[in-house]
Structure formats: C-alpha cells, structure tokens
Design a protein around this motif. Structure first.
Motif, PDB file in Angstrom:
ATOM      1  N   HIS A  86       3.009  10.351 -12.566  1.00 41.87           N
ATOM      2  CA  HIS A  86       2.518  10.510 -11.355  1.00 41.87           C
ATOM      3  C   HIS A  86       2.227   9.243 -10.628  1.00 41.87           C
ATOM      4  O   HIS A  86       2.233   8.910  -9.687  1.00 41.87           O
ATOM      5  N   GLY A  87       2.104   8.215 -11.310  1.00 44.73           N
ATOM      6  CA  GLY A  87       1.831   6.701 -10.940  1.00 44.73           C
ATOM      7  C   GLY A  87       0.358   6.486 -10.764  1.00 44.73           C
ATOM      8  O   GLY A  87      -0.671   7.019 -11.126  1.00 44.73           O
ATOM      9  N   ILE A  88       0.242   5.363  -9.999  1.00 47.22           N
ATOM     10  CA  ILE A  88      -0.963   4.487  -9.919  1.00 47.22           C
ATOM     11  C   ILE A  88      -2.217   5.609  -9.157  1.00 47.22           C
ATOM     12  O   ILE A  88      -3.259   5.016  -9.427  1.00 47.22           O
ATOM     13  N   ASN A  97       0.882  -1.167   0.063  1.00 49.45           N
ATOM     14  CA  ASN A  97       0.137   0.034   0.014  1.00 49.45           C
ATOM     15  C   ASN A  97       0.780   1.238  -0.039  1.00 49.45           C
ATOM     16  O   ASN A  97       0.285   2.160  -0.097  1.00 49.45           O
ATOM     17  N   ARG A  98       2.138   1.055   0.238  1.00 52.44           N
ATOM     18  CA  ARG A  98       3.056   2.342   0.187  1.00 52.44           C
ATOM     19  C   ARG A  98       3.220   3.033  -1.122  1.00 52.44           C
ATOM     20  O   ARG A  98       3.418   4.278  -1.406  1.00 52.44           O
ATOM     21  N   ILE A  99       2.782   1.920  -2.244  1.00 50.77           N
ATOM     22  CA  ILE A  99       2.535   2.590  -3.600  1.00 50.77           C
ATOM     23  C   ILE A  99       1.655   3.902  -3.776  1.00 50.77           C
ATOM     24  O   ILE A  99       1.556   4.707  -4.707  1.00 50.77           O
ATOM     25  N   PHE A 100       0.819   3.844  -2.768  1.00 50.50           N
ATOM     26  CA  PHE A 100      -0.117   5.077  -2.611  1.00 50.50           C
ATOM     27  C   PHE A 100      -0.056   6.103  -1.874  1.00 50.50           C
ATOM     28  O   PHE A 100      -0.822   7.132  -1.614  1.00 50.50           O
ATOM     29  N   ASP A 101       1.337   6.109  -1.155  1.00 41.05           N
ATOM     30  CA  ASP A 101       1.799   7.212  -0.268  1.00 41.05           C
ATOM     31  C   ASP A 101       1.913   8.518  -0.972  1.00 41.05           C
ATOM     32  O   ASP A 101       2.467   8.016  -2.288  1.00 41.05           O
ATOM     33  N   PRO A 102       1.798   9.484  -0.588  1.00 41.16           N
ATOM     34  CA  PRO A 102       2.218  10.802  -0.999  1.00 41.16           C
ATOM     35  C   PRO A 102       3.730  10.920  -1.584  1.00 41.16           C
ATOM     36  O   PRO A 102       4.055  11.432  -2.420  1.00 41.16           O
ATOM     37  N   GLU A 103       4.537  10.163  -0.820  1.00 43.65           N
ATOM     38  CA  GLU A 103       5.899  10.227  -1.241  1.00 43.65           C
ATOM     39  C   GLU A 103       6.180   9.381  -2.485  1.00 43.65           C
ATOM     40  O   GLU A 103       6.988   9.578  -3.166  1.00 43.65           O
ATOM     41  N   ALA A 104       5.389   8.491  -2.546  1.00 45.00           N
ATOM     42  CA  ALA A 104       5.607   7.442  -3.949  1.00 45.00           C
ATOM     43  C   ALA A 104       5.344   8.232  -5.100  1.00 45.00           C
ATOM     44  O   ALA A 104       5.796   7.953  -6.103  1.00 45.00           O
ATOM     45  N   VAL A 105       4.458   9.333  -5.076  1.00 40.95           N
ATOM     46  CA  VAL A 105       4.293  10.094  -6.257  1.00 40.95           C
ATOM     47  C   VAL A 105       5.681  10.986  -6.502  1.00 40.95           C
ATOM     48  O   VAL A 105       6.309  10.798  -7.827  1.00 40.95           O
ATOM     49  N   ASP A 106       6.391  11.378  -5.438  1.00 41.70           N
ATOM     50  CA  ASP A 106       7.697  12.038  -5.847  1.00 41.70           C
ATOM     51  C   ASP A 106       8.744  10.944  -6.388  1.00 41.70           C
ATOM     52  O   ASP A 106       9.264  11.331  -7.308  1.00 41.70           O
ATOM     53  N   GLU A 107       8.805   9.672  -5.914  1.00 38.58           N
ATOM     54  CA  GLU A 107       9.883   8.725  -6.484  1.00 38.58           C
ATOM     55  C   GLU A 107       9.299   8.438  -7.858  1.00 38.58           C
ATOM     56  O   GLU A 107      10.227   8.067  -8.661  1.00 38.58           O
ATOM     57  N   TYR A 108       8.103   8.102  -8.315  1.00 36.93           N
ATOM     58  CA  TYR A 108       7.516   7.617  -9.472  1.00 36.93           C
ATOM     59  C   TYR A 108       7.784   8.749 -10.287  1.00 36.93           C
ATOM     60  O   TYR A 108       8.322   8.523 -11.433  1.00 36.93           O
ATOM     61  N   PHE A 109       7.787   9.991  -9.907  1.00 37.37           N
ATOM     62  CA  PHE A 109       7.666  11.181 -11.032  1.00 37.37           C
ATOM     63  C   PHE A 109       9.051  11.131 -11.374  1.00 37.37           C
ATOM     64  O   PHE A 109       9.425  11.525 -12.658  1.00 37.37           O
ATOM     65  N   THR A 110      10.280  11.067 -10.397  1.00 34.85           N
ATOM     66  CA  THR A 110      11.677  11.228 -10.947  1.00 34.85           C
ATOM     67  C   THR A 110      12.308  10.137 -11.272  1.00 34.85           C
ATOM     68  O   THR A 110      13.467  10.059 -11.890  1.00 34.85           O
ATOM     69  N   ALA A 111      11.375   8.828 -11.278  1.00 33.87           N
ATOM     70  CA  ALA A 111      12.154   7.536 -11.646  1.00 33.87           C
ATOM     71  C   ALA A 111      12.309   7.463 -13.348  1.00 33.87           C
ATOM     72  O   ALA A 111      11.483   8.119 -14.031  1.00 33.87           O
TER      73      ALA A 111
END
Length: 450
Positions: A406-408, A253-267
């Motif tokens: 921005h991810g899922i 469920n961490r894929i839905f965390d706000p921080e995950a958006v930052d990580e996905y965006f820069t990946a």
C-alpha cells in the motif's frame, strides 16, 4: 485446531482490535460514528486490547518544542468525516484554544499537543478498550472445517479473558531498532527512551552525549540535549555530510494522498520500488529544513566564539559500543579513510529507527492459513485484509506492515482516517454477504474468564 462446541462459546464480537494506538483509536471512532447512525440492531460490536496501562504514543519523544510533520487536518477523522465531533479542531474548541491556534497561522501543532488530542479522542471511546491487557494468543474456532471466528486471549496480571471475533484488526505499531550486537542499558538509549531516561541525569553534570542517526528524531535529540545540558558536548554521528532536508513540497506530498494508495497497490513491483526510491525523502532519514538551519547556525556561532559544544562526526558510522564503570566508549569509524576514533561519553543515544511488528507473530495457528508472496511478505488485499485460505472466513486486517503493498503511508498518520473507513466498509460488506450461522449474542462485556 480443536472443535469448539456451541455451549463453550464466549460472546462474539464483529471486530476485535489488538493495540490501541492512533490507528485503532481512529478505528474505534469510525465504529462509534457508524453505530450512532444505524442504531443498535445494525451496530458493529467491537472491543480492543492495549497492553499499556493507558493511552500513550511515542511518549519518550514528546520534546517540548517538537512539532508534527503532518498537517493538523490529517487527524484521526477529518479526511474521512470533516463534520466529526472527534476532529482536532473540536479538541481545540473543547480546550478553549481554537482562536489562539487560528491566530498562530500554523498547520503543524506541537507534538505534545497532538498527543493530548489523541488522549482526548481515546477517552471518548474508552468503553471499547481494555487497557493493561496483553494479547497472548489468537486461536481458530473450527466448525465443519471452516474458521468463522477466532478466540483472542488477553492477560492482565493474573486475569485471563477470552473474546471471540469474526474480524481482527491488528494495530500493534512499531518496535525500536538497535544496531546489531548493541543492547539498551542505563548509558545506551534508543531515542524512544529519551525523555524517560534523561531526568535521571539531573544533578550528574554530564560532559558528553553521542547521538547516532541522520533523521528527524536524531536531529531533535541533538538540539534538545544541547539546550538542556549547557555544559555538555553533543556529538552527532551519521554517514552523510550533513542532515538531508525532508521534501514536503506540495507535489511530492501527493505520495500521501488516498488516491496514491490505489496507484501504488496496482503498480508492478518495479514501479513500486521506483516510487519508494523517488519519494523516500519525504519521510525516511530526513530532517525539517528549519531544524537543519538552526543546528548549523548554532554550530557556526560556537565556532566563532571558540566554544564548540556541538560536533558533527559526519561520513562516519558507529562500529562499537563498550560500557566502562563510569562511561560508555563508542568507536566511530570514518567511511572514507577507515580511521577509528574512540569517543568516551556519558550516554549514547541511538536514533536508529523502528521496524513494523511481525504481523503474523501473534496469530499462532491462524498464520498457517495466511498467504505470503515470493519474498516471504504477507499478501494483503486492497481493503487491508490478509489474503487467506478460503476456509479462514474470519477477516484479518492490518494497520501497518503493508508498505510493500500500500505504499509509504502504511504506518503513518497521513492516511489513517481514510484507512479505517476502508476497513470498516470491508467488514460491513462482508457481513452483508449471506452467512450460514446461528444467532450470536450481543458482545457488550469483557468476555469469559478462564
């Protein structure tokens, strides 16, 4: 692009929102809370257009026992402002159910209850929205080669209104997807139409339904129809051996965390693809394990009793739909043998998912200034603003349609509260930048009428 003279200008808003589903309701709430803090002089003026006559969110899927797949804490505001007066808990308090909900010991409310919460919240900010108004065009306002504003034209019956904005937030939601060559009809439904259509079957004594799909909605439709029509056979068609369980474990469920958006965006793009492959089973074509177990229990019980109404046509796909005067004839093809099985039914329900509305479709000439990536997808900045030519200074923001950047969580509730806060911060930051423009009138009405 025509030159617009100052005397012709309608009232100017800081923000206009297209659509008033949960995402833009959350946007309106964030604006309302900001304006309450700063006072009238620094208030952000805004208006929203919604083509529906009132608030509605997937009404055709509000099955009485269906629950949310996200925690109630991921409501419209809590992750951004836990002390807000717009939280789900404040809603429960206003309805006199707070203690009852606590005693229920459940993080996942009924979907119909969460819809009622959305309606309650939307009603608190309905001074910002014009219901029954469909946006029909967005036109650039050009002055000295620069687009500072866009004019948004909306229609309601014979009335046409025009609002001018320095920022646009597009939250037009999802569109039902039908298999290629299949059209909706009285006997062929998309699952989004289920509750709107099913009442019309009362008194007709249907004998068979076919439900196509392997996700949560498909399984819910199967369970609902099996329960509601006790004399009918329900055939579930999907390409797997069985329904796959949703991964709602704590780490996944961490894929839905706000921080995950930052990580996905820069990946890098290849890592983005891996992350979607790894964690697609948190959301796509998966079913809550409790519902899977219940459907299996019912199927096994019926087999024991020799009265099988629940049938699973697995490892198969729907390859044809033909309507006759009295039935709909579905062709179901085995993926293993290629054998075709023709099944007559009263109704075929297609739980075949949704697609994001084309974000540039409504923008008209403005879309020409929006940048696309190598795959033809719209380029989006971290603040959800579309990347544009420098001459287009009006901010165009997306609520949805940003999964590739921005991810899922792009169109999901999980990050809505955080997302609208980030969009508001971006608008405020850009407004604070030095601007060369004439004073604007305060936008507090419906706008000019053509």
């Amino acid at each position: 692009m025509s030159q617009v003279l100052p005397g012709d200008a309608p009232l100017i808003h800081d923000l206009i929102g297209i659509g008033f589903g949960p995402s833009n309701v959350a946007m309106a709430i964030a604006l309302s809370e900001h304006n309450a803090r700063v006072g009238r002089q620094e208030a952000v003026t805004a208006h929203f257009f919604e083509r529906q006559p009132n608030f509605g969110w997937h009404r055709g899927m509000l099955i009485d026992d269906a629950t949310m797949q996200v925690s109630f804490l991921k409501d419209l505001v809590t992750l951004r402002n836990p002390s807000s007066e717009y939280t789900f808990l404040r809603y429960l308090q206003s309805k006199g159910r707070l203690i009852d909900f606590v005693n229920h010991k459940n993080l996942f409310p009924l979907r119909v209850e969460f819809h009622d919460y959305f309606e309650w919240a939307a009603a608190k900010v309905d001074d910002m929205v014009s219901y029954g108004h469909e946006v029909v065009s967005v036109d650039p306002v050009v002055r000295d080669g620069v687009v500072e504003y866009v004019d948004v034209t909306a229609r309601s019956g014979s009335e046409t209104v025009v609002h001018r904005a320095r920022n646009l937030v597009i939250g037009t939601g999802l569109r039902p997807v039908m298999p290629e060559g299949v059209e909706r009809s009285d006997r062929v439904w998309h699952n989004s139409d289920l509750l709107a259509k099913v009442d019309g079957l009362e008194g007709t004594d249907p004998t068979r339904f076919i439900v196509v799909g392997a996700g949560q909605s498909a399984a819910e439709n199967v369970a609902y129809l099996h329960r509601r029509f006790p004399n009918a056979e329900i055939c579930a068609v999907f390409s797997r051996y069985g329904y796959s369980p949703a991964d709602d474990s704590s780490f996944a469920n961490r894929i839905f965390d706000p921080e995950a958006v930052d990580e996905y965006f820069t990946a890098p793009d290849d890592i983005k693809r891996r992350l979607m492959d790894y964690h697609g089973n948190t959301n796509y074509s998966v079913v809550d394990i409790d519902l899977i177990d219940e459907l299996y229990r019912v199927a096994y019980q019926e087999k024991v009793l020799g009265a099988e109404r629940l049938r699973f046509l697995n490892i198969s796909r729907l390859t044809g739909v033909e309507e006759t005067p009295d039935t709909v004839r579905a062709t179901v093809t085995s993926l293993v043998t290629g054998e075709e099985n023709v099944v007559d039914a009263d109704v075929v329900v297609l739980a075949t998912g949704y697609s994001q509305a084309e974000p540039l479709g409504i923008l008209g000439d403005v879309a020409k200034s929006c940048h696309l990536d190598e795959q033809g997808r719209v380029r989006v900045e971290r603040d959800y603003r579309i990347t544009t030519d420098p001459e287009l200074r009006c901010g165009i923001y997306l609520q949805g349609g940003t999964e590739h950047t921005h991810g899922i969580t792009s169109s999901l509730l999980s990050n809505t509260a955080i997302r609208v806060g980030e969009i508001l911060d971006s608008i405020l930051d850009r407004t604070a930048e030095p601007a060369q423009e004439e004073p604007r009138p305060v936008a507090d009405g419906i706008g000019s009428v053509r």
